[in-house]
Design a protein around this motif. Structure first.
Motif, PDB file in Angstrom:
ATOM      1  N   ALA A  59       0.824  -1.209   0.000  1.00  0.00           N
ATOM      2  CA  ALA A  59       0.000   0.000   0.000  1.00  0.00           C
ATOM      3  C   ALA A  59       0.859   1.261   0.000  1.00  0.00           C
ATOM      4  CB  ALA A  59      -0.933  -0.009   1.206  1.00  0.00           C
ATOM      5  N   THR A  60       1.907   1.287   0.818  1.00  0.00           N
ATOM      6  CA  THR A  60       2.758   2.473   0.862  1.00  0.00           C
ATOM      7  C   THR A  60       3.557   2.631  -0.430  1.00  0.00           C
ATOM      8  OG1 THR A  60       4.491   1.232   2.047  1.00  0.00           O
ATOM      9  CG2 THR A  60       2.941   2.510   3.373  1.00  0.00           C
ATOM     10  N   SER A  61       3.844   1.528  -1.109  1.00  0.00           N
ATOM     11  CA  SER A  61       4.502   1.629  -2.414  1.00  0.00           C
ATOM     12  C   SER A  61       3.581   2.312  -3.421  1.00  0.00           C
ATOM     13  CB  SER A  61       4.908   0.243  -2.915  1.00  0.00           C
ATOM     14  OG  SER A  61       5.948  -0.297  -2.133  1.00  0.00           O
ATOM     15  N   GLY A  62       2.282   2.059  -3.300  1.00  0.00           N
ATOM     16  CA  GLY A  62       1.336   2.777  -4.139  1.00  0.00           C
ATOM     17  C   GLY A  62       1.371   4.267  -3.873  1.00  0.00           C
ATOM     18  N   VAL A  63       1.506   4.645  -2.607  1.00  0.00           N
ATOM     19  CA  VAL A  63       1.631   6.062  -2.239  1.00  0.00           C
ATOM     20  C   VAL A  63       2.920   6.644  -2.821  1.00  0.00           C
ATOM     21  CG1 VAL A  63       1.872   7.662  -0.303  1.00  0.00           C
ATOM     22  CG2 VAL A  63       0.237   5.772  -0.162  1.00  0.00           C
ATOM     23  N   VAL A  64       3.997   5.869  -2.790  1.00  0.00           N
ATOM     24  CA  VAL A  64       5.267   6.311  -3.377  1.00  0.00           C
ATOM     25  C   VAL A  64       5.093   6.585  -4.865  1.00  0.00           C
ATOM     26  CG1 VAL A  64       7.564   5.491  -4.063  1.00  0.00           C
ATOM     27  CG2 VAL A  64       6.810   5.245  -1.699  1.00  0.00           C
ATOM     28  N   ALA A  65       4.430   5.670  -5.572  1.00  0.00           N
ATOM     29  CA  ALA A  65       4.212   5.857  -7.009  1.00  0.00           C
ATOM     30  C   ALA A  65       3.387   7.104  -7.280  1.00  0.00           C
ATOM     31  CB  ALA A  65       3.527   4.626  -7.598  1.00  0.00           C
ATOM     32  N   ALA A  66       2.354   7.327  -6.462  1.00  0.00           N
ATOM     33  CA  ALA A  66       1.507   8.503  -6.641  1.00  0.00           C
ATOM     34  C   ALA A  66       2.295   9.786  -6.421  1.00  0.00           C
ATOM     35  CB  ALA A  66       0.318   8.437  -5.682  1.00  0.00           C
ATOM     36  N   TYR A  67       3.082   9.836  -5.350  1.00  0.00           N
ATOM     37  CA  TYR A  67       3.881  11.037  -5.062  1.00  0.00           C
ATOM     38  C   TYR A  67       4.883  11.290  -6.181  1.00  0.00           C
ATOM     39  CZ  TYR A  67       6.107  14.549  -2.090  1.00  0.00           C
ATOM     40  OH  TYR A  67       6.589  15.733  -1.568  1.00  0.00           O
ATOM     41  N   LEU A  68       5.487  10.229  -6.683  1.00  0.00           N
ATOM     42  CA  LEU A  68       6.470  10.366  -7.751  1.00  0.00           C
ATOM     43  C   LEU A  68       5.831  10.954  -9.008  1.00  0.00           C
ATOM     44  CD1 LEU A  68       9.396   9.835  -8.582  1.00  0.00           C
ATOM     45  CD2 LEU A  68       8.728   7.498  -9.183  1.00  0.00           C
ATOM     46  N   MET A  69       4.582  10.587  -9.277  1.00  0.00           N
ATOM     47  CA  MET A  69       3.883  11.121 -10.441  1.00  0.00           C
ATOM     48  C   MET A  69       3.364  12.537 -10.204  1.00  0.00           C
ATOM     49  SD  MET A  69       1.736   7.786 -11.690  1.00  0.00           S
ATOM     50  CE  MET A  69       1.107   8.621 -13.150  1.00  0.00           C
ATOM     51  N   LEU A  70       3.020  12.830  -8.952  1.00  0.00           N
ATOM     52  CA  LEU A  70       2.456  14.139  -8.634  1.00  0.00           C
ATOM     53  C   LEU A  70       3.532  15.198  -8.382  1.00  0.00           C
ATOM     54  CD1 LEU A  70      -0.348  12.901  -6.223  1.00  0.00           C
ATOM     55  CD2 LEU A  70      -0.735  14.007  -8.434  1.00  0.00           C
ATOM     56  N   HIS A  71       4.568  14.827  -7.620  1.00  0.00           N
ATOM     57  CA  HIS A  71       5.523  15.832  -7.128  1.00  0.00           C
ATOM     58  C   HIS A  71       6.980  15.387  -7.283  1.00  0.00           C
ATOM     59  CE1 HIS A  71       2.055  17.848  -5.523  1.00  0.00           C
ATOM     60  NE2 HIS A  71       1.772  16.864  -4.699  1.00  0.00           N
ATOM     61  N   PRO A  72       7.403  15.068  -8.486  1.00  0.00           N
ATOM     62  CA  PRO A  72       8.792  14.597  -8.647  1.00  0.00           C
ATOM     63  C   PRO A  72       9.850  15.655  -8.367  1.00  0.00           C
ATOM     64  CG  PRO A  72       7.776  14.991 -10.782  1.00  0.00           C
ATOM     65  CD  PRO A  72       6.679  15.114  -9.763  1.00  0.00           C
ATOM     66  N   LYS A  73       9.493  16.938  -8.463  1.00  0.00           N
ATOM     67  CA  LYS A  73      10.487  18.003  -8.310  1.00  0.00           C
ATOM     68  C   LYS A  73      10.625  18.507  -6.877  1.00  0.00           C
ATOM     69  CE  LYS A  73       9.475  19.690 -12.990  1.00  0.00           C
ATOM     70  NZ  LYS A  73       8.972  20.847 -13.768  1.00  0.00           N
ATOM     71  N   VAL A  74       9.694  18.151  -6.013  1.00  0.00           N
ATOM     72  CA  VAL A  74       9.730  18.641  -4.631  1.00  0.00           C
ATOM     73  C   VAL A  74      10.960  18.091  -3.916  1.00  0.00           C
ATOM     74  CG1 VAL A  74       8.586  18.466  -2.383  1.00  0.00           C
ATOM     75  CG2 VAL A  74       7.254  18.995  -4.431  1.00  0.00           C
ATOM     76  N   LYS A  75      11.628  18.944  -3.154  1.00  0.00           N
ATOM     77  CA  LYS A  75      12.814  18.525  -2.417  1.00  0.00           C
ATOM     78  C   LYS A  75      12.421  17.790  -1.135  1.00  0.00           C
ATOM     79  CE  LYS A  75      15.680  20.164  -5.382  1.00  0.00           C
ATOM     80  NZ  LYS A  75      16.505  21.340  -5.166  1.00  0.00           N
ATOM     81  N   VAL A  76      13.086  16.685  -0.891  1.00  0.00           N
ATOM     82  CA  VAL A  76      12.807  15.827   0.264  1.00  0.00           C
ATOM     83  C   VAL A  76      14.069  15.721   1.113  1.00  0.00           C
ATOM     84  CG1 VAL A  76      12.097  13.517   1.011  1.00  0.00           C
ATOM     85  CG2 VAL A  76      11.112  14.510  -1.076  1.00  0.00           C
ATOM     86  N   TRP A  77      13.914  15.900   2.414  1.00  0.00           N
ATOM     87  CA  TRP A  77      15.042  15.696   3.334  1.00  0.00           C
ATOM     88  C   TRP A  77      15.234  14.195   3.555  1.00  0.00           C
ATOM     89  CZ3 TRP A  77      18.534  19.104   4.979  1.00  0.00           C
ATOM     90  CH2 TRP A  77      18.229  20.464   4.892  1.00  0.00           C
TER      91      TRP A  77
END
Length: 237
Positions: free
Chosen positions: A140-158
């Motif tokens: 389930a969390t991998s699905g969230v990872v895929a969604a974030y990657l498609m939605l916000h690939p440019k956002v900086k993450v610490w």
């Protein structure tokens, strides 16, 4: 590997990530309720076991608690240890709020459940050891990872690099989460099965997340950070 722990990505449509918080609370509660102080022995009555799911073998009587089909959902709310739980909940906390923001509360909950089911099915079909039980929210969390990657690939993450550098620094989400995707693909292709990690569940969740995100997001939400202000994606070093 990268360990993400914070992103500067304000929510646009919701005030509180209620579903994300509720899922984290539920996972912790399930761990305490069904495992308590025993951190290395999940309650296999709620685990997904491929050979019993597909009726190739009967589930032992002492492992029957709920209908067999519902283990496709229940498995995603148990974990093998506190560390296993903490890792999945960290990913959900960092990335879930913005995915929930893009989809809305109800659709995000359905999305999370469907990605978990997809991860369970992928594991059940592809695992080389169909008698091995599956627990954990990683699909389930991998699905969230895929969604974030498609939605916000440019956002900086610490992040922290778990193998080398121990101090935090920022990277674009496409590097952090792209590395997660690539690592899972490598593990599946290499046939790595000795780590007790359900790589196929991760792959199933990733594929489901990528397929469902365009369908579940609000119509006015654009993919690939097309609707975020430059200040969000800029390096705040």
């Amino acid at each position: 590997m990268f360990l993400p722990f914070f992103d500067s990505n304000p929510k646009q449509r919701i005030t509180v990530q209620a579903v994300t918080v509720a899922l984290i609370v539920l996972n912790v509660a399930m761990f305490l309720l069904f495992q308590g102080a025993v951190v290395d022995y999940p309650d296999y009555r709620l685990a997904l076991i491929p050979v019993t799911l597909f009726a190739e073998q009967a589930r032992p009587a002492d492992l029957i608690l709920i209908p067999e089909e519902t283990t496709l959902l229940s498995y995603a709310f148990l974990h093998g240890s506190w560390l296993h739980l903490a890792g999945n909940m960290l990913f959900l906390w960092v990335f879930g709020d913005n995915v929930e923001d893009a989809m809305g509360h109800v659709k995000f909950l359905i999305f999370f459940i469907l990605c978990g089911i997809a991860g369970g099915l992928a594991y059940a079909i592809m695992t080389p050891d169909p008698a091995a039980p599956l627990v954990g929210a990683s699909g389930a969390t991998s699905g969230v990872v895929a969604a974030y990657l498609m939605l916000h690939p440019k956002v900086k993450v610490w992040v922290l690099v778990t193998l080398l550098i121990k101090f935090p620094f920022q990277l674009p989400a496409w590097i952090v989460l792209g590395a997660y995707v690539v690592w899972n693909v490598i593990m599946v292709l290499s046939g790595e099965n000795g780590s007790n990690t359900a790589w196929w569940a991760h792959i199933g969740g990733l594929v489901a997340g990528a397929a469902l995100t365009p369908l579940f997001k609000h119509r006015d939400v654009k993919l690939f950070d097309q609707d975020l202000p430059e200040s969000v994606t800029a390096n705040k070093g």
